[in-house]
Design an enzyme around this catalytic site. Structure first.
Site, PDB file in Angstrom:
ATOM      1  N   LYS A  56       1.005  -1.346  -0.044  1.00  0.00           N
ATOM      2  CA  LYS A  56       0.063   0.216  -0.004  1.00  0.00           C
ATOM      3  C   LYS A  56       0.957   1.292   0.032  1.00  0.00           C
ATOM      4  CE  LYS A  56      -4.584   0.804   0.282  1.00  0.00           C
ATOM      5  NZ  LYS A  56      -5.671  -0.171  -0.060  1.00  0.00           N
TER       6      LYS A  56
ATOM      7  N   GLY B 214     -20.296   6.686   2.999  1.00  0.00           N
ATOM      8  CA  GLY B 214     -19.110   6.973   2.193  1.00  0.00           C
ATOM      9  C   GLY B 214     -19.673   7.029   1.124  1.00  0.00           C
TER      10      GLY B 214
ATOM     11  N   GLY C 105     -17.789   7.703  -2.273  1.00  0.00           N
ATOM     12  CA  GLY C 105     -16.721   7.842  -3.130  1.00  0.00           C
ATOM     13  C   GLY C 105     -16.997   6.717  -4.239  1.00  0.00           C
ATOM     14  N   ASN C 106     -15.794   6.101  -4.900  1.00  0.00           N
ATOM     15  CA  ASN C 106     -16.215   5.216  -6.025  1.00  0.00           C
ATOM     16  C   ASN C 106     -16.938   3.829  -5.735  1.00  0.00           C
ATOM     17  OD1 ASN C 106     -14.930   2.528  -6.803  1.00  0.00           O
ATOM     18  ND2 ASN C 106     -14.551   3.820  -8.582  1.00  0.00           N
ATOM     19  N   ALA C 107     -16.561   3.249  -4.300  1.00  0.00           N
ATOM     20  CA  ALA C 107     -17.256   1.986  -3.913  1.00  0.00           C
ATOM     21  C   ALA C 107     -18.569   2.559  -3.492  1.00  0.00           C
ATOM     22  CB  ALA C 107     -16.462   1.814  -2.699  1.00  0.00           C
ATOM     23  N   GLY C 108     -18.868   3.595  -2.781  1.00  0.00           N
ATOM     24  CA  GLY C 108     -20.201   3.733  -2.231  1.00  0.00           C
ATOM     25  C   GLY C 108     -21.321   3.984  -3.452  1.00  0.00           C
TER      26      GLY C 108
HETATM   27  N1  GLU Z   1      -7.126   0.223  -3.109  1.00  0.00           N
HETATM   28  C1  GLU Z   1      -8.105  -0.924  -3.369  1.00  0.00           C
HETATM   29  C2  GLU Z   1      -8.110  -1.770  -2.229  1.00  0.00           C
HETATM   30  O1  GLU Z   1      -7.889  -1.343  -1.113  1.00  0.00           O
HETATM   31  C3  GLU Z   1      -7.546  -1.543  -4.599  1.00  0.00           C
HETATM   32  C4  GLU Z   1      -6.158  -2.328  -4.637  1.00  0.00           C
HETATM   33  C5  GLU Z   1      -5.526  -2.700  -6.063  1.00  0.00           C
HETATM   34  O2  GLU Z   1      -6.429  -2.808  -7.069  1.00  0.00           O
HETATM   35  O3  GLU Z   1      -4.492  -2.971  -6.254  1.00  0.00           O
HETATM   36  O4  GLU Z   1      -8.315  -2.994  -2.412  1.00  0.00           O
END
Ligand code: GLU
Length: 424
Positions: free
Chosen positions: A114, A226, A228-231
């Site tokens: 990360k 939330g 954002g993209n996911a929500g």
């Molecule tokens: N940031 C996203 C996660 O937390 C995607 C990570 C990725 O696609 O490598 O799973």
């Protein structure tokens, strides 16, 4: 006279302490060899970088950034880059650990990593954001690569930012290296189906949970914390895939509630225009805290860590908590939810759709052959469905909550790889 002040033990909310304590519980159940356990408690590598950015007014500003490679025993490390004002190294370490378990639980040949930069992208111009993104890659470029560590988007990072980063890395290498990063725009080697993959994977999990719980999702109410993209994609796809009705959504500024249902596309358009869902007409205002406690069928935390804690876990009334965020529930809250019969689909299973399609993107980049959206959806469905049942069955057999079940599935796979490679 002595006044008795009630002693209130504060819950430890440090994300990395939480990630380690979750691992410890799984290690005890799995009877992991102590050295393997000790190895898996720490990231193998972390890089701290300092970035100096020329601002539009000519001044220079200094930003701190990180990249953590947690474990690469099963393959190159993989995980997003977060741009956030409250980013800390311990958050990035926790997120990198969770990526390791995430890739293992869906059984893709990748490890976990990360990255993050402490910044507020909402206060940066597009040009400043581009310079920051490129500067970050110039610093972490020495430890990333298509076969080493492959970043992706996370909170407040976008396909455009991935494009700048892929470009900067390609410039450093003197050749196109689109495979260094995923979540790219389609013309630069992005994958169809990547944008909504996190939400879609989560909804596939909800579908499977509904089957094992014998519960009908048609008309089931959903609250999304939330946006954002996911929500946003959960709100858009929920009605299409499961027949759910979104009654409440919130973002960092506040929330909106309409018991008759919200039109997702309309709310997204409103947010695009106003920067927040707050003030959306045809809904009443609701706080983030109250949204979590609504009497809904499905609660979808989709923002940041530590929103369901020992303080409010007793008040959660949802039947299913589908965690699209990373780390939204603390270990103490997990116990309370489990005792109360709330079915939690844990983060690194529920939101694994994103990295699964990122992996598909890597495969497509490596082969230079691109799949149809239908193929992406089918392969994602298969991966998530298998992972869901592996976790559900393990938790049921061990009589533990689903997060611990998921840990047992994932950690045993990573431990096996570490031992097979002769590292411990
Ligand atoms: N940031 C996203 C996660 O937390 C995607 C990570 C990725 O696609 O490598 O799973």
């Amino acid at each position: 006279m002595v006044t008795l002040v009630p002693v209130h033990r504060q819950e430890d909310l440090n994300p990395f302490d939480i990630a380690q304590s979750q691992l410890d519980e799984a290690a005890a159940i799995l009877q992991l060899e102590p050295a393997v356990h000790a190895y898996l408690r720490e990231p193998v590598r972390e890089l701290h970088v300092t970035l100096s950015i020329r601002m539009d007014d000519g001044s220079s500003r200094i930003f701190k950034g990180f990249r953590v490679q947690y474990n690469d025993s099963r393959g190159p490390t993989k995980g997003g880059i977060r741009f956030h004002p409250e980013e800390t190294i311990d958050t990035v370490k926790a997120l990198a650990a969770w990526m390791t378990w995430k890739c293992a639980v869906v059984d893709i040949p990748l490890g976990g990593g990360k990255g993050g930069v402490i910044c507020n992208p909402k206060e940066l111009s597009t040009n400043e954001l581009e310079r920051l993104s490129r500067a970050y890659i110039r610093q972490v470029g020495r430890i990333i690569g298509p076969e080493m560590d492959i970043p992706a988007p996370d909170v407040y990072t976008t396909p455009q930012i991935m494009a700048w980063m892929a470009d900067e890395y390609s410039i450093i290498k003197g050749q196109n290296q689109f495979g260094v990063i995923t979540g790219k725009p389609l013309p630069l080697g992005g994958s169809k189906g990547r944008e909504d993959a996190t939400a879609r994977g989560g909804l596939y999990c909800v579908r499977e949970a509904a089957k094992v719980l014998d519960f009908d999702t048609q008309g089931a109410t959903m609250a999304i914390q939330g946006f954002g993209n996911a929500g946003q994609f959960a709100a858009l796809l929920g009605p299409e895939l499961l027949g759910t009705v979104t009654v409440a959504v919130s973002d960092s500024q506040g929330g909106i509630y309409n018991p008759d249902g919200l039109n997702a596309a309309d709310v997204i358009a409103y947010k695009k225009q106003h920067g927040t869902v707050v003030g959306y007409p045809n809904a009443q205002p609701i706080s983030n805290a109250d949204l979590l406690e609504l009497k809904v069928d499905i609660l979808v935390p989709s923002a940041l860590e530590n929103v369901i804690t020992s303080e409010n876990a007793h008040c959660i009334k949802a039947k299913i908590v589908a965690e699209l965020a990373n780390g939204p529930t603390t270990p103490e809250a997990d116990k309370i939810l489990y005792e109360n019969g709330v079915y939690v689909i844990p983060d690194f299973l529920c939101n694994a759709g994103g990295v699964t399609v990122s992996y598909f993107e890597m495969v497509q980049n490596a082969y230079g052959r691109y799949w149809s959206e239908k193929t992406v959806h089918e392969r994602l469905n298969e991966k998530i469905t298998n992972a869901f049942h592996a976790v559900h069955d393990r938790a049921r057999n061990l009589q533990v909550h689903n997060r611990l079940g998921a840990y047992c599935v994932a950690v045993s796979r990573v431990a096996e790889a570490v031992q097979l490679r002769g590292w411990v």
